[in-house]
Motif scaffolding. Structure first.
Motif, PDB file in Angstrom:
ATOM      1  N   VAL A   1       0.889  -1.159   0.000  1.00  0.00           N
ATOM      2  CA  VAL A   1       0.000   0.000   0.000  1.00  0.00           C
ATOM      3  C   VAL A   1       0.924   1.206   0.000  1.00  0.00           C
ATOM      4  N   ALA A   2       1.153   1.791  -1.149  1.00  0.00           N
ATOM      5  CA  ALA A   2       2.176   2.833  -1.289  1.00  0.00           C
ATOM      6  C   ALA A   2       1.555   4.227  -1.165  1.00  0.00           C
ATOM      7  N   TRP A   3       0.919   4.479  -0.018  1.00  0.00           N
ATOM      8  CA  TRP A   3       0.359   5.795   0.272  1.00  0.00           C
ATOM      9  C   TRP A   3       1.392   6.607   1.050  1.00  0.00           C
ATOM     10  N   ASP A   4       1.817   7.747   0.528  1.00  0.00           N
ATOM     11  CA  ASP A   4       2.806   8.588   1.206  1.00  0.00           C
ATOM     12  C   ASP A   4       2.321   8.986   2.599  1.00  0.00           C
ATOM     13  N   GLY A   5       3.199   8.811   3.579  1.00  0.00           N
ATOM     14  CA  GLY A   5       2.922   9.305   4.922  1.00  0.00           C
ATOM     15  C   GLY A   5       2.004   8.455   5.770  1.00  0.00           C
ATOM     16  N   LEU A   6       1.556   7.311   5.286  1.00  0.00           N
ATOM     17  CA  LEU A   6       0.620   6.481   6.045  1.00  0.00           C
ATOM     18  C   LEU A   6       1.404   5.548   6.972  1.00  0.00           C
ATOM     19  N   ASP A   7       2.067   6.149   7.980  1.00  0.00           N
ATOM     20  CA  ASP A   7       2.993   5.419   8.841  1.00  0.00           C
ATOM     21  C   ASP A   7       2.316   4.962  10.134  1.00  0.00           C
ATOM     22  N   VAL A   8       1.246   4.216  10.018  1.00  0.00           N
ATOM     23  CA  VAL A   8       0.529   3.697  11.176  1.00  0.00           C
ATOM     24  C   VAL A   8       0.242   2.217  10.945  1.00  0.00           C
ATOM     25  N   ASP A   9       0.296   1.437  11.999  1.00  0.00           N
ATOM     26  CA  ASP A   9       0.016   0.004  11.893  1.00  0.00           C
ATOM     27  C   ASP A   9      -1.472  -0.182  11.637  1.00  0.00           C
ATOM     28  N   LEU A  10      -1.828  -0.467  10.416  1.00  0.00           N
ATOM     29  CA  LEU A  10      -3.237  -0.585  10.052  1.00  0.00           C
ATOM     30  C   LEU A  10      -3.874  -1.831  10.659  1.00  0.00           C
ATOM     31  N   GLY A  11      -3.054  -2.841  10.919  1.00  0.00           N
ATOM     32  CA  GLY A  11      -3.588  -4.058  11.502  1.00  0.00           C
ATOM     33  C   GLY A  11      -4.074  -3.854  12.929  1.00  0.00           C
TER      34      GLY A  11
ATOM     35  N   LEU B   1     -11.049  10.688   1.307  1.00  0.00           N
ATOM     36  CA  LEU B   1     -10.530   9.853   2.387  1.00  0.00           C
ATOM     37  C   LEU B   1     -11.361   8.584   2.553  1.00  0.00           C
ATOM     38  N   VAL B   2     -12.662   8.706   2.411  1.00  0.00           N
ATOM     39  CA  VAL B   2     -13.527   7.526   2.484  1.00  0.00           C
ATOM     40  C   VAL B   2     -13.206   6.576   1.329  1.00  0.00           C
ATOM     41  N   ASN B   3     -12.972   7.159   0.134  1.00  0.00           N
ATOM     42  CA  ASN B   3     -12.610   6.344  -1.028  1.00  0.00           C
ATOM     43  C   ASN B   3     -11.296   5.608  -0.789  1.00  0.00           C
ATOM     44  N   TRP B   4     -10.313   6.312  -0.237  1.00  0.00           N
ATOM     45  CA  TRP B   4      -9.029   5.676   0.050  1.00  0.00           C
ATOM     46  C   TRP B   4      -9.194   4.528   1.045  1.00  0.00           C
ATOM     47  N   SER B   5      -9.981   4.774   2.085  1.00  0.00           N
ATOM     48  CA  SER B   5     -10.163   3.743   3.105  1.00  0.00           C
ATOM     49  C   SER B   5     -10.810   2.489   2.527  1.00  0.00           C
ATOM     50  N   SER B   6     -11.678   2.672   1.525  1.00  0.00           N
ATOM     51  CA  SER B   6     -12.341   1.516   0.913  1.00  0.00           C
ATOM     52  C   SER B   6     -11.364   0.647   0.140  1.00  0.00           C
ATOM     53  N   GLN B   7     -10.205   1.195  -0.198  1.00  0.00           N
ATOM     54  CA  GLN B   7      -9.178   0.426  -0.900  1.00  0.00           C
ATOM     55  C   GLN B   7      -8.134  -0.145   0.065  1.00  0.00           C
ATOM     56  N   VAL B   8      -7.742   0.650   1.050  1.00  0.00           N
ATOM     57  CA  VAL B   8      -6.702   0.222   1.986  1.00  0.00           C
ATOM     58  C   VAL B   8      -7.212  -0.864   2.933  1.00  0.00           C
TER      59      VAL B   8
ATOM     60  N   GLY C   1      -9.691  -2.615 -15.687  1.00  0.00           N
ATOM     61  CA  GLY C   1      -9.449  -1.204 -15.998  1.00  0.00           C
ATOM     62  C   GLY C   1      -9.930  -0.241 -14.943  1.00  0.00           C
ATOM     63  N   ALA C   2     -10.322  -0.736 -13.763  1.00  0.00           N
ATOM     64  CA  ALA C   2     -10.810   0.152 -12.710  1.00  0.00           C
ATOM     65  C   ALA C   2      -9.719   1.137 -12.301  1.00  0.00           C
ATOM     66  N   PHE C   3     -10.129   2.377 -12.014  1.00  0.00           N
ATOM     67  CA  PHE C   3      -9.179   3.385 -11.548  1.00  0.00           C
ATOM     68  C   PHE C   3      -8.690   3.093 -10.132  1.00  0.00           C
ATOM     69  N   MET C   4      -9.395   2.252  -9.404  1.00  0.00           N
ATOM     70  CA  MET C   4      -9.031   1.952  -8.023  1.00  0.00           C
ATOM     71  C   MET C   4      -7.620   1.372  -7.959  1.00  0.00           C
ATOM     72  N   THR C   5      -6.883   1.726  -6.906  1.00  0.00           N
ATOM     73  CA  THR C   5      -5.548   1.173  -6.703  1.00  0.00           C
ATOM     74  C   THR C   5      -5.625  -0.258  -6.180  1.00  0.00           C
ATOM     75  N   ILE C   6      -6.620  -0.530  -5.333  1.00  0.00           N
ATOM     76  CA  ILE C   6      -6.827  -1.859  -4.779  1.00  0.00           C
ATOM     77  C   ILE C   6      -8.328  -2.141  -4.780  1.00  0.00           C
ATOM     78  N   CYS C   7      -8.731  -3.252  -5.371  1.00  0.00           N
ATOM     79  CA  CYS C   7     -10.142  -3.635  -5.323  1.00  0.00           C
ATOM     80  C   CYS C   7     -10.280  -5.106  -5.702  1.00  0.00           C
ATOM     81  N   ARG C   8     -11.411  -5.691  -5.346  1.00  0.00           N
ATOM     82  CA  ARG C   8     -11.691  -7.069  -5.715  1.00  0.00           C
ATOM     83  C   ARG C   8     -12.272  -7.107  -7.123  1.00  0.00           C
ATOM     84  N   VAL C   9     -11.872  -8.121  -7.899  1.00  0.00           N
ATOM     85  CA  VAL C   9     -12.384  -8.308  -9.259  1.00  0.00           C
ATOM     86  C   VAL C   9     -13.244  -9.564  -9.259  1.00  0.00           C
TER      87      VAL C   9
END
Length: 351
Positions: free
Chosen positions: A26-36, A60-67, A136-144
């Protein structure tokens, strides 16, 4: 098996790292928190608000739906498809670890899962349009999963990535553009990279109308449109060069280029590139150009720096970029065989 789409940056800037390290990030700049360690997705949104205070709430809601799926929903054994931005193709891999948090980074590589890239680069042209639409989804991470994508991709893998038969790839529901405006499919259509899908159709047309030596003729037409004078070897044995190109009206100017064109679907390896460099020396060329419709193996890309002043590589993606840049200057017969037109569209908004 669940199939996930992961992109390695908007320009493919993380792609080689993903491949070399056998990891997806997950290559989001500055996201230095343990998401787990976060309790739920809303906690992730709050962390994003702290780190990106200037971003809109919707983004931000959109990003969270991918991360969030990367951390909580992906599992060992799931498959990942990564569209290449460097070459025209897709990489497939199987996740081999749980989520890891790397507190020391470096930024932005804090979050990763290990992966076994088992496919190599698979040409986009072997996939039917409805699967490419899903990829071709613009999403960085999503289920296909639309159109039974997970089972169909697995079946293609067992057939060594041979294209589906006509009966297998009958039209399903690839384009939400055909649905009512408020439907889920119509919403998906707004998040699909139409430019990428258009390039897929153009690639298929090139494969149909510029087979074999025909691709060499197309490359020569592009070089002529760029101002080079060229010599194209007749079909068959070429002595190590398909095209010789020189600057100026007679071709005696600079630079002088030795060109090799491969129209097959297999990626070119390092020894084949070295062979062209040797041919360039034989012909007295200053530099070489290798055009490979099937792309290049990863080690060729990694070692490109050592030959920066001797060779350039064009994958089909690079060839398309050159084609679009010089299309109006191509000979009429080439444009008739490859009829294209410019289309303006609204750019995808950042959020």
């Amino acid at each position: 098996m669940t199939l996930w789409l992961i992109r390695a940056g908007s320009r493919g800037e993380h792609e080689q790292k993903f491949l070399d390290e056998c990891r997806v990030y997950v290559a989001w700049d500055g996201l230095d928190v343990d998401l787990g360690a976060l309790a739920d997705r809303q906690a992730l949104v709050r962390e994003l608000e702290v780190r990106f205070p200037d971003e809109k709430a919707r983004a931000l809601v959109n990003w969270s739906s991918q991360v969030w799926p990367f951390v909580k929903e992906m599992a060992k054994g799931d498959w990942v498809v990564m569209p290449s931005k460097i070459q025209s193709g897709l990489y497939f891999g199987e996740l081999t670890s749980d989520y890891h948090f790397e507190a020391e980074g470096p930024n932005p590589y804090y979050h990763w899962r290990s992966i076994n890239w088992f496919s190599g680069l698979i040409p986009r042209s072997v996939f039917p349009p409805d699967l490419l639409y899903s990829f071709g989804a613009f999403m960085t991470i999503c289920r296909v999963q639309r159109n039974d994508a997970e089972a169909r991709v697995k079946a293609m893998a067992t057939r060594n990535w041979k294209a589906e038969g006509v009966k297998d790839s009958a039209p399903r529901t690839p384009a939400g553009l055909q649905e009512s405006e408020g439907s889920e499919e119509a919403a998906d259509a707004a998040n699909v990279n139409l430019e990428e899908l258009a390039a897929d159709r153009i690639e298929r047309l090139i494969e149909a109308r510029f087979k074999g030596h025909g691709l060499t003729a197309l490359v020569e037409a592009i070089l002529r449109a760029e101002g080079y004078t060229t010599y194209r070897s007749p079909e068959g044995a070429d002595g190590g060069a398909d095209i010789l190109a020189g600057g100026g009206e007679l071709g005696f100017g600079k630079p002088q280029i030795c060109v090799e064109v491969k129209s097959g679907s297999d990626p070119v390896d390092r020894p084949t590139v070295d062979k062209l460099i040797g041919a360039g020396q034989k012909f007295g060329a200053e530099t070489c150009l290798f055009v490979s419709w099937g792309g290049f193996k990863p080690n060729v890309q990694r070692e490109l720096a050592r030959d920066f002043f001797r060779v350039r590589l064009w994958s089909r993606k690079d060839l398309l970029e050159k084609l679009f840049a010089h299309y109006e200057q191509l000979p009429e017969e080439t444009r008739l065989a490859l009829p294209l037109k410019k289309v303006w569209m609204v750019a995808q908004e950042a959020d």
